[in-house]
Design a protein around this motif. Structure first.
Motif, PDB file in Angstrom:
ATOM      1  N   LEU A   1      35.646  76.375  60.679  1.00 18.36           N
ATOM      2  CA  LEU A   1      34.787  75.361  61.303  1.00 18.36           C
ATOM      3  C   LEU A   1      35.036  75.226  62.803  1.00 18.36           C
ATOM      4  CD1 LEU A   1      34.337  72.568  58.638  1.00 18.36           C
ATOM      5  CD2 LEU A   1      33.072  74.675  59.004  1.00 18.36           C
ATOM      6  N   ASP A   2      35.999  76.005  63.319  1.00 18.50           N
ATOM      7  CA  ASP A   2      36.218  76.036  64.769  1.00 18.50           C
ATOM      8  C   ASP A   2      35.268  77.031  65.458  1.00 18.50           C
ATOM      9  OD1 ASP A   2      37.647  77.995  63.239  1.00 18.50           O
ATOM     10  OD2 ASP A   2      38.789  78.552  65.027  1.00 18.50           O
ATOM     11  N   PHE A   3      34.586  77.870  64.690  1.00 16.79           N
ATOM     12  CA  PHE A   3      33.748  78.917  65.286  1.00 16.79           C
ATOM     13  C   PHE A   3      32.518  78.312  65.977  1.00 16.79           C
ATOM     14  CE2 PHE A   3      35.008  83.042  62.772  1.00 16.79           C
ATOM     15  CZ  PHE A   3      36.325  82.873  63.160  1.00 16.79           C
ATOM     16  N   PRO A   4      32.009  79.031  66.998  1.00 16.66           N
ATOM     17  CA  PRO A   4      30.897  78.486  67.803  1.00 16.66           C
ATOM     18  C   PRO A   4      29.642  78.163  66.993  1.00 16.66           C
ATOM     19  CG  PRO A   4      31.426  80.760  68.456  1.00 16.66           C
ATOM     20  CD  PRO A   4      32.494  80.315  67.518  1.00 16.66           C
ATOM     21  N   GLU A   5      29.469  78.770  65.822  1.00 17.07           N
ATOM     22  CA  GLU A   5      28.315  78.475  64.970  1.00 17.07           C
ATOM     23  C   GLU A   5      28.220  76.980  64.646  1.00 17.07           C
ATOM     24  OE1 GLU A   5      30.246  81.098  64.660  1.00 17.07           O
ATOM     25  OE2 GLU A   5      29.149  82.834  63.862  1.00 17.07           O
ATOM     26  N   PHE A   6      29.353  76.256  64.779  1.00 15.82           N
ATOM     27  CA  PHE A   6      29.361  74.831  64.421  1.00 15.82           C
ATOM     28  C   PHE A   6      29.424  73.908  65.633  1.00 15.82           C
ATOM     29  CE2 PHE A   6      31.211  77.178  60.803  1.00 15.82           C
ATOM     30  CZ  PHE A   6      30.254  76.856  59.852  1.00 15.82           C
ATOM     31  N   ASP A   7      29.348  74.487  66.836  1.00 15.42           N
ATOM     32  CA  ASP A   7      29.510  73.662  68.039  1.00 15.42           C
ATOM     33  C   ASP A   7      28.450  72.565  68.157  1.00 15.42           C
ATOM     34  OD1 ASP A   7      31.768  75.000  68.755  1.00 15.42           O
ATOM     35  OD2 ASP A   7      30.869  76.133  70.421  1.00 15.42           O
TER      36      ASP A   7
ATOM     37  N   CYS B   1      38.837  70.740  54.788  1.00 12.93           N
ATOM     38  CA  CYS B   1      38.841  72.192  54.631  1.00 12.93           C
ATOM     39  C   CYS B   1      40.055  72.724  55.380  1.00 12.93           C
ATOM     40  CB  CYS B   1      37.556  72.802  55.165  1.00 12.93           C
ATOM     41  SG  CYS B   1      37.367  72.560  56.911  1.00 12.93           S
ATOM     42  N   ILE B   2      40.549  73.847  54.927  1.00 10.65           N
ATOM     43  CA  ILE B   2      41.659  74.499  55.625  1.00 10.65           C
ATOM     44  C   ILE B   2      41.055  75.477  56.627  1.00 10.65           C
ATOM     45  CG2 ILE B   2      43.686  75.982  55.372  1.00 10.65           C
ATOM     46  CD1 ILE B   2      44.045  74.771  52.553  1.00 10.65           C
ATOM     47  N   ILE B   3      41.481  75.371  57.877  1.00  6.38           N
ATOM     48  CA  ILE B   3      40.948  76.257  58.928  1.00  6.38           C
ATOM     49  C   ILE B   3      41.972  77.354  59.216  1.00  6.38           C
ATOM     50  CG2 ILE B   3      40.014  76.405  61.263  1.00  6.38           C
ATOM     51  CD1 ILE B   3      39.326  73.470  61.161  1.00  6.38           C
ATOM     52  N   PRO B   4      41.652  78.604  58.858  1.00  6.13           N
ATOM     53  CA  PRO B   4      42.584  79.698  59.120  1.00  6.13           C
ATOM     54  C   PRO B   4      42.530  80.124  60.584  1.00  6.13           C
ATOM     55  CG  PRO B   4      40.867  80.313  57.517  1.00  6.13           C
ATOM     56  CD  PRO B   4      40.421  79.066  58.196  1.00  6.13           C
TER      57      PRO B   4
END
Ligand SMILES: [Zn+2]
Length: 259
Positions: free
Chosen positions: A13-19, A37-40
């Motif tokens: 959920l850190d990826f730019p798709e979710f910005d 959620c666990i963020i790898p």
């Protein structure tokens, strides 16, 4: 009735798709009873933002280097990982080393994937943390490494796609099998078999958002909101109730990562 929570055990959920809509997405997750959620972690370049998002939304996270980012200078990547992970000492939300692993489908950097993974196995052992493992077309190599490096808390083979026999070999080594959106594809009969033939204790569930969008999904981007469908499908394959499977999956993930 006991209260059951849902945890998406693998979502980037850190990826730019979710910005653009991260806040709204976390609110929708709350409404859907998805506790977290666990963020790898995937590479040194991604960690700053990953840790920022994890802190802002109080998500557990892993730190590691994904095989796609394994490079010739893997030793200095590893030195960065060590210093970053030791810098997090005492941080309760750091729950795993990973994601790390092997990927022959994108194997142009294979020669560095192996030593980078072994170094991360050693780190997990040293820190007594479980692993989040990514494995594509390299189960024999990964099984050999995991048999050699017996880790105190094992971990998860995330986004598993393989036979029941391969799954059993991981389970025998103490690993859990991460089941994701592939399960929702009608032609994933091999995976359906894995989920129906093995005990529920073997599994945790995940979406691998934003990747792995199920084929029938209307959106191009995957989100943790799909996790309910994955649990329903697992319950169906296990011939148990949704509530029971949901409770078991929660207890499995909470136990593995000490959530
Ligand atoms: Zn991932």
């Amino acid at each position: 009735m006991s209260e059951s929570y849902i945890v998406d055990s693998h979502a980037h959920l850190d990826f730019p798709e979710f910005d653009d809509d991260r806040q709204a997405l976390f609110a929708a997750m709350q409404d859907a009873n998805i506790r977290t959620c666990i963020i790898p972690g995937v590479s040194p370049h991604h960690w700053d933002k990953q840790l920022e998002v994890a802190a802002q939304y109080n998500c557990p996270f892993g730190l590691g280097i994904h095989p796609w980012w394994a490079a010739e200078h893997w030793q200095s990547q590893m030195a960065e990982l060590r210093s970053r992970i030791y810098g997090q000492a005492g941080e309760q939300r750091l729950v795993a080393v990973g994601e790390c692993g092997l990927d022959k489908h994108r194997g142009e950097n294979w020669q560095w994937q192996l030593p980078l993974l072994e170094a991360q196995l050693e780190l997990a052992s040293e820190l007594e943390l479980p692993l989040i493992l990514h494995c594509v077309k390299a189960h024999n190599e990964l099984l050999a490494l995991l048999s050699y490096h017996k880790l105190p808390r094992a971990g998860v083979i995330h986004g598993f796609y393989g036979s029941t026999d391969i799954a059993r070999r991981y389970i025998k080594l103490g690993y859990r099998i991460g089941i994701g959106g592939l399960l929702l594809n009608k032609d994933a009969s091999k995976l359906h078999k894995v989920v129906s033939e093995l005990p529920i204790e073997s599994f945790i569930c995940e979406t691998d958002s934003p990747a792995m969008t199920p084929k029938n999904a209307s959106e191009r981007r995957n989100t943790p909101l799909v996790i309910g469908q994955i649990i329903t499908k697992m319950a169906h394959l296990q011939k148990k109730s949704n509530v029971l499977i949901s409770e078991r999956l929660y207890s499995n993930v909470a136990q593995l990562f000490e959530l």
